[in-house]
Design an enzyme around this catalytic site. Structure first.
Site, PDB file in Angstrom:
ATOM      1  N   CYS A 133       0.812  -1.226   0.000  1.00 46.35           N
ATOM      2  CA  CYS A 133       0.000   0.000   0.000  1.00 46.35           C
ATOM      3  C   CYS A 133       0.848   1.281   0.000  1.00 46.35           C
ATOM      4  O   CYS A 133       0.559   2.224  -0.744  1.00 46.35           O
ATOM      5  CB  CYS A 133      -0.947  -0.004   1.195  1.00 46.35           C
ATOM      6  SG  CYS A 133      -0.196  -0.576   2.719  1.00 46.35           S
ATOM      7  N   HIS A 246      -3.109   6.279   4.529  1.00 45.48           N
ATOM      8  CA  HIS A 246      -1.674   6.379   4.823  1.00 45.48           C
ATOM      9  C   HIS A 246      -1.171   7.749   4.356  1.00 45.48           C
ATOM     10  O   HIS A 246      -1.494   8.196   3.253  1.00 45.48           O
ATOM     11  CB  HIS A 246      -0.871   5.327   4.039  1.00 45.48           C
ATOM     12  CG  HIS A 246      -1.025   3.921   4.532  1.00 45.48           C
ATOM     13  ND1 HIS A 246      -1.744   3.569   5.641  1.00 45.48           N
ATOM     14  CD2 HIS A 246      -0.484   2.759   4.054  1.00 45.48           C
ATOM     15  CE1 HIS A 246      -1.662   2.260   5.818  1.00 45.48           C
ATOM     16  NE2 HIS A 246      -0.910   1.743   4.872  1.00 45.48           N
TER      17      HIS A 246
END
Ligand code: A2P
Length: 340
Positions: A133, A246
C-alpha cells in the site's frame, strides 16, 4: 458484440481488503458472470451482499478455483503461497495482494497508472502481484517526476493507518481508544505496544540490518515498478493511530533541474493524482479526506533548500482502496479488457 463476462473469486472476502475488493468490483461495474466469496472455515455460512444479492461465504479449498477466470487474493502471504499456484494450475489468473509473489522475477508487480504493460507477463505463472500500500501511492505521485527529471534518491517516512494490518487492528485501535478515555484496562494483541494515542516505528518484522520488512518492500518494490534499480531509496515506516489513509513525507533528489512550481504543474496533469496544495488557506492532503476515494492526494510541495534539485511533498491515499483493493480491481480491468 456482447461484453465478455468473467467468473471471479475473492479469497479473503471477509477481511478489510477482501470486503473492499467486492465493493470495488460492484462500484466499477466489473463484467462479472459469477462471484465466489472465499474465507476460512470460521466464516462459512456468513453472507455478504453483492449487487443486492446475499452470497454465502465458502471455505477456501484446493479445488475452489475450478471454472474461475480471475481470483483476487487478500488472505495473507501463507495462503497466497499455497493457493495461488493451485488456482493458476486450474487456469485462473490470480491478482495477489500479499507480499508472497511481489519480488518473484517472473511475476509482474503492477500499478496501472505506472506500468500497465507489465500485466502481459501474467502468462509466466498465472499470477500478478499487487504492490504494498505505501509503495503504490508513492509511485503514483513519483512516476511522472521520474520520467521527466530522473529521480536519483528518495527519502520517505510513512504515517500508516491501522487498517493496513487488517480488521483486528481496526478493532484494537477502537477498543483501546475507548478504554483509555474511560480509564479502563486494555490489552495489546495485534501490536507489541499500545497503538491508541501512540506512534510505532515498527511495521512488519525487523531484519538483520535493522530495517523492517515494510521499509525494505518500499525500496525493492519501487525499483521494480519504476523499472530502475539505480534509484537510491531509504524508508522509515511508522504505524499511527489513524483508521484509514496512509500519509507519507517524501523527499526526492532529481538528476535534472526541478522546481516545486514545475512539480505542481506536472502533478496536476497526472492520472490518479489530485494536487491539494493551498497552505495559506490550511489546505493540504489529509487522511480523513483521502479515505473513501481513489485518488492519491499530493500537497506541501516545496523546494528542498538544502540540496540542488530536491523536492519535499506530502502524499496521502486510502490504503484499503488505492493501496490495495482498487489497484487490484484496476489490474483485473486491464486483464479483462486486453488479455482474456
Ligand atoms: P476469516 O474471516 O474467515 O478469518 P484481514 O486482513 O482483515 O485480517 O482479513 C484476512 C482475510 O483472510 C479474512 O477474510 C480471513 O478469513 C482470511 N483468512 C485468514 N486465514 C485464512 C485461511 N486459513 N483460509 C482462508 N482464508 C483465510
Amino acid at each position: 458484440m456482447t461484453e465478455k463476462k468473467f467468473n471471479v473469486a475473492v479469497a479473503g472476502a471477509t477481511g478489510a481488503v477482501g470486503n473492499q475488493m467486492i465493493s470495488c468490483l460492484e462500484e466499477r461495474n466489473f463484467p462479472i458472470n459469477s462471484i465466489k466469496l472465499l474465507a476460512s472455515s470460521r466464516s462459512v455460512g456468513r453472507k455478504i451482499v453483492y449487487r443486492g444479492n446475499s452470497i454465502a461465504v465458502e471455505e477456501l479449498k484446493e479445488n475452489s478455483f475450478k471454472g474461475i477466470d480471475i481470483a483476487l487474493f487478500s488472505a495473507g502471504g501463507g495462503i497466497s503461497e499455497k493457493f495461488a499456484p493451485l488456482a493458476a494450475k486450474d487456469g485462473c489468473v490470480v491478482i495477489d495482494n500479499s507480499s508472497a509473489w511481489r519480488m518473484d522475477p517472473d511475476v509482474p508487480l503492477v500499478v496501472p497508472e505506472v506500468n500497465p504493460h507489465a500485466v502481459a507477463q501474467y502468462t509466466n505463472k498465472g499470477i500478478i502481484a499487487n504492490p504494498n500500500c505505501s509503495t503504490i501511492q508513492m509511485v503514483v505521485a513519483l512516476y511522472p517526476l521520474h520520467q521527466k527529471y530522473g529521480i536519483k534518491r528518495i527519502v520517505v517516512s510513512t504515517y500508516q493507518a491501522v487498517s493496513g494490518t487488517g480488521k483486528k487492528a481496526v478493532e484494537e485501535l477502537d477498543s483501546q481508544t475507548r478504554a483509555i478515555l474511560n480509564s479502563k484496562n486494555y490489552e495489546s494483541k495485534v501490536y507489541p505496544h499500545t497503538i491508541a494515542f501512540n506512534c510505532l516505528p515498527h511495521i512488519d518484522v525487523f531484519l538483520e540490518n535493522g530495517y523492517t520488512r515494510e521499509e525494505t518492500k518500499m525500496v525493492y518494490e519501487t525499483q521494480k515498478i519504476l523499472e530502475d534499480d539505480t534509484i537510491g531509496i531509504t524508508a522509515t515506516t511508522v504505524r499511527v493511530p489513524v483508521f484509514y489513509g496512509h500519509s507519507e513525507s517524501i523527499n526526492i533528489e532529481a538528476k535534472k533541474n526541478i522546481s516545486a512550481q514545475e512539480v505542481k504543474s506536472v502533478l496536476k496533469k497526472t492520472p490518479g493524482v489530485k494536487v491539494v496544495d493551498d497552505p495559506k488557506n490550511n489546505v493540504y492532503p489529509l487522511a480523513i479526506d483521502a479515505a473513501g476515494q481513489d485518488l492519491t492526494l499530493v500537497g506541501r510541495i516545496r523546494d528542498d533548500e538544502s540540496i540542488e534539485n530536491g523536492i519535499n511533498m506530502w502524499v496521502v491515499a486510502d490504503n484499503i482502496r488505492k493501496g490495495a483493493a482498487t489497484n487490484a480491481v484496476q489490474i483485473a480491468e486491464i486483464l479483462a479488457k486486453e488479455y482474456l
